[in-house]
Write an enzyme that holds these catalytic residues in place. Structure first.
Site, short mmCIF file in Angstrom:
data_model
loop_
_atom_site.label_atom_id
_atom_site.label_comp_id
_atom_site.label_asym_id
_atom_site.label_seq_id
_atom_site.Cartn_x
_atom_site.Cartn_y
_atom_site.Cartn_z
N CYS A 137 -6.75 22.12 -8.52
CA CYS A 137 -5.36 23.77 -8.31
C CYS A 137 -4.27 23.41 -9.27
CB CYS A 137 -5.29 23.45 -6.22
SG CYS A 137 -4.56 24.62 -6.02
N CYS B 180 -1.05 23.64 -7.04
CA CYS B 180 -0.26 22.59 -6.28
C CYS B 180 -0.24 21.36 -6.65
CB CYS B 180 -1.62 21.89 -5.99
SG CYS B 180 -2.27 23.30 -3.90
#
Length: 176
Positions: A133, A136
């Site tokens: 991700c 993130c």
């Protein structure tokens, strides 16, 4: 429970580099990480990778962690399993209006992980790298840098995740 040495012995010759990296990655020398940070990152990463042999071997190696640190590693792997899916979608979808919508996901553990917040952030960063991700990864990296965590410590958390991921792959390949 198998320790890293026993796991290393299960890896094939094709994983020679991984065998060498295991020894150098899991020491607090030259990482800017203390022993608890290193262990927490390794355990959170192992939980995120989901390989039972790897999880057991990491647990054997990090027996020095407190119960709170073990619980935080579990929490990092679990909360990031949710967040990484959600925020990867927000990041990758062409319709950017999704980014302005409230997530409506509970994430209380991030604010109160039961251990030092920066230690938890390092584990969340490693898990986010495993889960792929980018949003993130960027958020945790910026949070860590803003708090004064060194780039070497940040890089070291990713090295731990990378080597453990390769160990798991090597273990699975050795079965065939």
């Amino acid at each position: 429970m198998m320790n890293f040495e026993e796991v290393k012995n299960k890896l094939l010759d094709s994983a020679k580099d991984i065998k060498l990296n295991i020894a150098t990655t899991f020491t607090d020398e030259g990482t800017d990480l203390n022993k608890s940070q290193l262990g927490g990152i390794a355990l959170a990463s192992a939980y995120a990778i989901k390989n039972p042999t790897l999880i057991k071997s990491v647990l054997a190696e990090v027996s020095y962690l407190s119960e709170a640190e073990i619980e935080a590693a579990k929490s990092a792997a679990t909360i990031m399993a949710m967040n990484n899916i959600y925020y990867r979608f927000v990041h990758l979808v062409n319709d950017k209006s999704f980014a302005s919508m409230p997530a409506r996901l509970r994430m209380n553990v991030i604010g109160n992980p039961g251990i030092d917040k920066l230690d938890f952030e390092l584990s969340c960063l490693a898990v986010s790298a495993i889960n792929g991700c980018g949003m993130c990864i960027e958020a945790h990296t910026q949070q860590l840098l803003k708090a004064g965590v060194s780039k070497l410590a940040i890089q070291s958390s990713i090295r731990i995740a990378a080597v453990l991921n390769a160990m798991a792959a090597g273990l699975e390949i050795a079965e065939y």
